[in-house]
Enzyme design. Sequence first.
Site, short mmCIF file in Angstrom:
data_model
loop_
_atom_site.label_atom_id
_atom_site.label_comp_id
_atom_site.label_asym_id
_atom_site.label_seq_id
_atom_site.Cartn_x
_atom_site.Cartn_y
_atom_site.Cartn_z
N ALA A 177 0.42 -4.15 -3.43
CA ALA A 177 1.12 -5.67 -2.83
C ALA A 177 2.40 -5.85 -4.00
CB ALA A 177 0.68 -7.01 -3.40
N GLY A 227 -6.58 -2.04 -5.96
CA GLY A 227 -6.29 -0.94 -5.20
C GLY A 227 -4.86 -2.44 -4.56
N CYS A 228 -5.42 -3.14 -3.69
CA CYS A 228 -4.45 -4.09 -2.43
C CYS A 228 -3.32 -5.14 -4.20
CB CYS A 228 -5.63 -4.88 -1.88
SG CYS A 228 -6.38 -4.08 -0.89
N THR A 229 -3.94 -5.34 -5.04
CA THR A 229 -2.97 -5.80 -6.01
C THR A 229 -2.11 -4.76 -6.59
OG1 THR A 229 -4.80 -7.34 -6.44
CG2 THR A 229 -2.44 -6.95 -7.76
N LYS A 284 -8.12 -6.31 1.49
CA LYS A 284 -8.68 -7.85 0.56
C LYS A 284 -7.64 -7.69 -0.55
CE LYS A 284 -12.72 -9.78 -0.62
NZ LYS A 284 -13.04 -10.79 0.32
#
Length: 155
Positions: free
Chosen positions: A50, A45-47, A40
């Site tokens: 990325a 974690g995704c940030t 998401k």
Amino acid sequence: MSIPPAGKPAPDFSLMSDNGSTVRLADLRGRPVVLYFYPKDDTPGCTVEACAFRDDYGAYEKAGAVILGVSPDSVDSHKKFKAKFHLPFPLLADEGHRVAETYGTWGEKKHPGGTRMGILRTTFLIGPDGVLIKVFENVKPDGHSQEILGALPPT
């Protein structure tokens, strides 16, 4: 579906990018591709994942590699996430999780209180010939970009 193994051709796909264009995997032949599935936009974690790809982007460019992030978020969500963190690579909208299912990255996730379906954080390193070089399952965002850089084929 199960995760396609290294040594097999990467399944082709077409998805809408954050800039509104359609990205086809087949159009990227001739360059290594880092195809990473994440749960998401704009979550911790995704940030981290990325932004690590962003911070290492120069090394990927030098290696001639293309980075593609894929999640079930909308094009609009991707635009906001990309702008907020100045991400220099395309984010692809897989809203119906069709491509995630093809790659075996849509599955049951355990969390406090039960289970739900979602993206299993996975990265595929695809060679210039379209064949899977390596599959990284159960990815931990910290240090993952460096792990991928170390696995890139020599230029």
